[in-house]
Design a protein around this motif. Structure first.
Motif, mmCIF file in Angstrom:
data_model
loop_
_atom_site.group_PDB
_atom_site.id
_atom_site.type_symbol
_atom_site.label_atom_id
_atom_site.label_comp_id
_atom_site.label_asym_id
_atom_site.label_seq_id
_atom_site.Cartn_x
_atom_site.Cartn_y
_atom_site.Cartn_z
ATOM 1 N N GLN A 62 1.031 -1.029 -0.160
ATOM 2 C CA GLN A 62 -0.147 0.063 0.091
ATOM 3 C C GLN A 62 0.975 1.191 0.124
ATOM 4 O OE1 GLN A 62 -3.044 0.077 -0.563
ATOM 5 N NE2 GLN A 62 -3.518 -2.157 -0.146
ATOM 6 N N ALA A 63 1.886 1.214 0.650
ATOM 7 C CA ALA A 63 2.971 2.364 0.602
ATOM 8 C C ALA A 63 3.560 2.725 -0.628
ATOM 9 C CB ALA A 63 4.114 2.253 1.460
ATOM 10 N N THR A 64 3.722 1.554 -1.519
ATOM 11 C CA THR A 64 4.429 2.090 -2.808
ATOM 12 C C THR A 64 3.084 2.512 -3.865
ATOM 13 O OG1 THR A 64 3.893 -0.408 -3.543
ATOM 14 C CG2 THR A 64 6.059 0.301 -2.958
ATOM 15 N N ASP A 65 1.716 2.150 -3.416
ATOM 16 C CA ASP A 65 0.602 2.525 -4.185
ATOM 17 C C ASP A 65 0.500 4.162 -3.866
ATOM 18 O OD1 ASP A 65 0.013 0.197 -5.211
ATOM 19 O OD2 ASP A 65 -1.575 -0.297 -3.730
ATOM 20 N N ALA A 66 0.874 4.822 -2.880
ATOM 21 C CA ALA A 66 0.791 5.970 -2.656
ATOM 22 C C ALA A 66 1.739 6.834 -3.474
ATOM 23 C CB ALA A 66 1.038 6.252 -1.039
ATOM 24 N N ALA A 67 2.708 6.035 -3.967
ATOM 25 C CA ALA A 67 3.924 6.937 -4.588
ATOM 26 C C ALA A 67 3.626 6.899 -6.323
ATOM 27 C CB ALA A 67 5.317 6.092 -4.544
ATOM 28 N N LEU A 68 2.215 6.456 -6.422
ATOM 29 C CA LEU A 68 1.857 6.620 -7.937
ATOM 30 C C LEU A 68 1.414 7.893 -8.204
ATOM 31 C CD1 LEU A 68 -0.264 3.270 -8.352
ATOM 32 C CD2 LEU A 68 1.787 3.575 -9.293
ATOM 33 N N PRO A 69 1.733 8.429 -9.523
ATOM 34 C CA PRO A 69 1.501 9.606 -9.927
ATOM 35 C C PRO A 69 -0.209 9.914 -9.867
ATOM 36 C CG PRO A 69 2.745 8.716 -11.494
ATOM 37 C CD PRO A 69 2.365 7.633 -10.587
ATOM 38 N N GLU A 70 -0.333 11.342 -9.678
ATOM 39 C CA GLU A 70 -2.059 11.396 -9.682
ATOM 40 C C GLU A 70 -2.505 11.601 -10.974
ATOM 41 O OE1 GLU A 70 -3.838 11.798 -6.921
ATOM 42 O OE2 GLU A 70 -2.137 10.984 -5.795
ATOM 43 N N ASP A 71 -1.706 12.023 -12.314
ATOM 44 C CA ASP A 71 -2.250 12.001 -13.291
ATOM 45 C C ASP A 71 -2.621 10.616 -14.118
ATOM 46 O OD1 ASP A 71 -2.564 12.960 -16.145
ATOM 47 O OD2 ASP A 71 -0.304 12.427 -16.374
ATOM 48 N N ASP A 72 -3.817 10.741 -14.576
ATOM 49 C CA ASP A 72 -4.141 9.248 -14.911
ATOM 50 C C ASP A 72 -3.241 8.634 -15.930
ATOM 51 O OD1 ASP A 72 -6.572 9.281 -13.557
ATOM 52 O OD2 ASP A 72 -7.900 9.971 -14.809
ATOM 53 N N GLU A 73 -2.494 9.363 -16.993
ATOM 54 C CA GLU A 73 -1.848 8.681 -17.909
ATOM 55 C C GLU A 73 -0.598 8.175 -17.330
ATOM 56 O OE1 GLU A 73 0.339 10.031 -22.117
ATOM 57 O OE2 GLU A 73 -1.698 11.026 -21.548
ATOM 58 N N ALA A 74 -0.040 8.891 -16.509
ATOM 59 C CA ALA A 74 1.325 8.633 -15.782
ATOM 60 C C ALA A 74 0.874 7.395 -14.836
ATOM 61 C CB ALA A 74 1.833 9.897 -14.943
ATOM 62 N N ARG A 75 -0.134 7.444 -14.220
ATOM 63 C CA ARG A 75 -0.696 6.256 -13.386
ATOM 64 C C ARG A 75 -0.731 5.150 -14.178
ATOM 65 N NH1 ARG A 75 -2.441 6.377 -8.092
ATOM 66 N NH2 ARG A 75 -3.612 4.745 -7.592
ATOM 67 N N LEU A 104 -4.634 3.449 -24.281
ATOM 68 C CA LEU A 104 -4.189 3.285 -22.806
ATOM 69 C C LEU A 104 -5.477 2.581 -22.151
ATOM 70 C CD1 LEU A 104 -1.590 3.341 -21.473
ATOM 71 C CD2 LEU A 104 -2.375 5.679 -20.682
ATOM 72 N N PRO A 105 -5.114 1.302 -21.477
ATOM 73 C CA PRO A 105 -6.171 0.894 -20.663
ATOM 74 C C PRO A 105 -6.580 1.801 -19.419
ATOM 75 C CG PRO A 105 -4.355 -0.486 -20.679
ATOM 76 C CD PRO A 105 -3.894 0.677 -21.443
ATOM 77 N N ALA A 106 -7.867 1.675 -18.930
ATOM 78 C CA ALA A 106 -8.277 2.683 -17.926
ATOM 79 C C ALA A 106 -7.537 2.303 -16.672
ATOM 80 C CB ALA A 106 -9.938 2.494 -17.659
ATOM 81 N N VAL A 107 -7.275 3.272 -15.679
ATOM 82 C CA VAL A 107 -6.643 2.876 -14.594
ATOM 83 C C VAL A 107 -7.319 1.883 -13.632
ATOM 84 C CG1 VAL A 107 -5.903 4.016 -12.317
ATOM 85 C CG2 VAL A 107 -5.559 5.094 -14.488
ATOM 86 N N ALA A 108 -8.580 1.877 -13.567
ATOM 87 C CA ALA A 108 -9.549 0.896 -12.889
ATOM 88 C C ALA A 108 -9.092 -0.360 -13.257
ATOM 89 C CB ALA A 108 -10.827 1.401 -12.857
#
Length: 117
Positions: A62-75, A104-108
């Protein structure tokens, strides 16, 4: 019947046992034995160093998930990299559409694929 051994006889008995130079194999056998021991030692040291220096892969937490970018494409790109590292077959199934506009596939969808592991 019990006889004492003289000091000289005792010292001769304790002397280093050596095979005569005419023994089977001679110097060549000794060199090959030393070479074999050296190779075995080098192999053991190599395996030990490999075990000590290999990196262990860790699953994202979960800690590394917090490090994901907020921008949908970058995420989405970051999630694709994780998916490729975990399950290359699933990532390969998504690959044909990646370079098409809007491919690009959806983030979800990516998060769901990663959550299945």
């Amino acid at each position: 019947m019990d006889r004492a051994i003289s000091e000289e006889a005792l010292l001769q008995g304790l002397a280093d046992i050596r095979l005569p130079s005419e023994a089977a194999g001679g110097l060549v056998a000794e060199l090959l034995a030393a070479l074999g021991l050296g190779i075995a030692l080098a192999l053991c040291l190599g395996l030990l160093l490999r075990l000590m220096t290999t990196r262990r892969s860790r699953r994202p937490t979960q800690a590394t998930d917090a490090a994901l970018p907020e921008d949908d494409e970058a995420r989405a790109l970051a999630l694709l990299r994780r998916l490729k590292a975990r399950d290359p077959a699933r990532a390969a199934a998504l690959a044909p559409d990646l370079y098409r506009p809007g491919g690009l596939p959806a983030v979800a969808r990516l998060e769901e694929a990663l959550a299945r592991d």
